[in-house]
Design an enzyme around this catalytic site. Structure first.
Site, PDB file in Angstrom:
ATOM      1  N   ASP A   1       0.732  -1.064   0.006  1.00 49.56           N
ATOM      2  CA  ASP A   1      -0.225   0.021  -0.069  1.00 49.56           C
ATOM      3  C   ASP A   1       0.817   1.317  -0.066  1.00 49.56           C
ATOM      4  OD1 ASP A   1      -2.385   1.377   0.002  1.00 49.56           O
ATOM      5  OD2 ASP A   1      -2.621   1.186   2.165  1.00 49.56           O
TER       6      ASP A   1
ATOM      7  N   HIS B   1       2.140   3.275  -9.088  1.00 49.49           N
ATOM      8  CA  HIS B   1       1.824   1.921  -9.423  1.00 49.49           C
ATOM      9  C   HIS B   1       2.924   1.242 -10.166  1.00 49.49           C
ATOM     10  CE1 HIS B   1      -1.868   2.224  -7.499  1.00 49.49           C
ATOM     11  NE2 HIS B   1      -2.518   2.828  -8.423  1.00 49.49           N
TER      12      HIS B   1
ATOM     13  N   LEU C   1      10.566 -20.492  -5.011  1.00 49.28           N
ATOM     14  CA  LEU C   1       9.568 -19.765  -4.285  1.00 49.28           C
ATOM     15  C   LEU C   1       8.403 -19.816  -5.065  1.00 49.28           C
ATOM     16  CD1 LEU C   1       8.910 -17.222  -2.439  1.00 49.28           C
ATOM     17  CD2 LEU C   1       9.931 -15.688  -4.274  1.00 49.28           C
TER      18      LEU C   1
HETATM   19  C1  IPE Z   1      -5.611  -2.637   0.071  1.00 48.55           C
HETATM   20  O1  IPE Z   1      -5.204  -1.308  -0.296  1.00 48.55           O
HETATM   21  C2  IPE Z   1      -5.330  -3.474  -1.289  1.00 48.55           C
HETATM   22  C3  IPE Z   1      -4.296  -3.273  -1.942  1.00 48.55           C
HETATM   23  C4  IPE Z   1      -3.027  -3.157  -1.667  1.00 48.55           C
HETATM   24  C5  IPE Z   1      -4.406  -4.128  -3.216  1.00 48.55           C
HETATM   25  P1  IPE Z   1      -6.091  -0.167  -0.373  1.00 48.55           P
HETATM   26  O2  IPE Z   1      -5.442   0.903  -0.386  1.00 48.55           O
HETATM   27  O3  IPE Z   1      -7.201  -0.197  -1.161  1.00 48.55           O
HETATM   28  O4  IPE Z   1      -6.900  -0.424   1.132  1.00 48.55           O
HETATM   29  P2  IPE Z   1      -7.874   0.297   2.013  1.00 48.55           P
HETATM   30  O5  IPE Z   1      -9.243   0.604   1.127  1.00 48.55           O
HETATM   31  O6  IPE Z   1      -7.290   1.828   2.180  1.00 48.55           O
HETATM   32  O7  IPE Z   1      -8.153  -0.300   3.143  1.00 48.55           O
HETATM   33  C1  IPE Z   2      -1.647   0.485  -3.403  1.00 53.79           C
HETATM   34  O1  IPE Z   2      -1.356   1.558  -3.291  1.00 53.79           O
HETATM   35  C2  IPE Z   2      -1.946  -0.432  -4.620  1.00 53.79           C
HETATM   36  C3  IPE Z   2      -3.252  -0.764  -4.959  1.00 53.79           C
HETATM   37  C4  IPE Z   2      -4.349  -0.821  -3.977  1.00 53.79           C
HETATM   38  C5  IPE Z   2      -3.502  -1.281  -6.555  1.00 53.79           C
HETATM   39  P1  IPE Z   2      -2.692   2.591  -3.337  1.00 53.79           P
HETATM   40  O2  IPE Z   2      -2.879   2.953  -4.701  1.00 53.79           O
HETATM   41  O3  IPE Z   2      -3.783   2.188  -2.324  1.00 53.79           O
HETATM   42  O4  IPE Z   2      -1.924   3.895  -2.721  1.00 53.79           O
HETATM   43  P2  IPE Z   2      -2.481   4.964  -1.666  1.00 53.79           P
HETATM   44  O5  IPE Z   2      -2.775   4.102  -0.443  1.00 53.79           O
HETATM   45  O6  IPE Z   2      -3.480   5.685  -2.267  1.00 53.79           O
HETATM   46  O7  IPE Z   2      -1.274   5.823  -1.401  1.00 53.79           O
HETATM   47 MG    MG Z   3      -4.167   2.453  -0.345  1.00 54.10          MG
END
Ligand code: IPE
Ligand code: IPE
Ligand code: MG
Length: 247
Positions: free
Chosen positions: A23, A40, A134
């Site tokens: 995240d 990303h 792995l």
């Molecule tokens: C959780 O991340 C899912 C992934 C990293 C794929 P999110 O950024 O979507 O989670 P929430 O909604 O903030 O909990």
């Molecule tokens: C996690 O990073 C990747 C996915 C959920 C696909 P985020 O896109 O949630 O990044 P933040 O949380 O907005 O920084």
């Molecule tokens: Mg996020």
């Protein structure tokens, strides 16, 4: 306790199975005044490094959350770009994983993806299925609750009587039933929640949260998480004294 939940006592030196919520990509990009998709893209690079580091450290299973069943709620444009990125990664990275002896798998409701992506996934899984160094699993259109529901459905369709349903028979139907349960869970990006990741399998996993944003998470950061894991005493309900007298 499920028989699949390890009876072991001490956190072994290296976790067998690490599960990661990657995240913070969006915030990483925002801080640089870049579009979220740039975060990303950088996240894919970070993942490459973490896969390599896990293989080098003797971790046998790495499972990462790439796209949750709730992430469809994001703006259409971001979802489309994420799908494109996923497709490119499948096209460009799988051969390298295979060369490095890595087995690749995807868990989640694949019917949500385009035919092209589904084909790439099936081909990649078939190509790498005998690799043993792995097992790298990507959770995509995955939700922990979805996993439990699909497991229950499979059990019911098999006609098993209610009296025969127990933790073992249910766990056998889950997406990663053939893997050890995660020893170490890592979430980057500062949030301290599970966000519907591996609900069942994380029951006794050691949890590690870090403020590092996923694109910045590298091998030394992974080593910090593993070092924290090594300090944990895994009691699985027992007392410290019991563990010490058993060892
Ligand atoms: C959780 O991340 C899912 C992934 C990293 C794929 P999110 O950024 O979507 O989670 P929430 O909604 O903030 O909990
Ligand atoms: C996690 O990073 C990747 C996915 C959920 C696909 P985020 O896109 O949630 O990044 P933040 O949380 O907005 O920084
Ligand atoms: Mg996020």
């Amino acid at each position: 306790m499920s028989t699949r939940t390890k009876q072991a006592t001490q956190a072994s030196d290296v976790p067998h199975h690490i599960a990661i919520i990657m995240d913070g990509n969006g915030r990483w990009a925002k801080r640089r005044l870049m579009p979220r998709v740039a975060g990303h893209r950088k996240g894919v690079e970070a993942l490459r490094g973490v896969i390599r580091a896990c293989a080098e450290r003797g971790v046998s299973h790495l499972t990462v959350f790439a796209f949750s069943s709730e992430n469809w709620r994001r703006p259409q444009e971001e979802v489309t770009l994420l799908m494109e990125l996923f497709m490119r990664a499948l096209e460009n990275e799988v051969a390298k994983l295979h060369e490095n002896g890595i087995r690749f798998r995807v868990i989640g409701d694949l019917s949500g993806f385009s035919e092209r992506i589904q084909t790439l996934i099936r081909d990649a899984e078939a190509l790498t299925r005998d690799n043993t160094r792995l097992t790298f699993t990507v959770a995509a259109n995955y939700g922990g609750r979805w996993d439990i529901v699909q497991a229950v459905k499979k059990l019911m369709l098999s006609g098993v009587p209610a009296g025969a349903v127990n933790e073992t028979t249910l766990a056998e139907q889950l997406s990663i039933a053939d893997m050890p349960e995660p020893d170490l869970f890592i979430r980057t990006g500062g949030e301290q929640r599970i966000s519907n990741f591996l609900m069942w399998q994380l029951a006794y996993t050691e949890l590690y949260f870090t403020d590092a944003l996923w694109p910045d998470f590298d091998a030394p950061a992974l080593d910090q998480a593993i070092a924290s894991y090594r300090t944990r005493e895994r009691r699985f309900g027992r007392t410290s004294e019991q563990l010490r007298s058993a060892s």
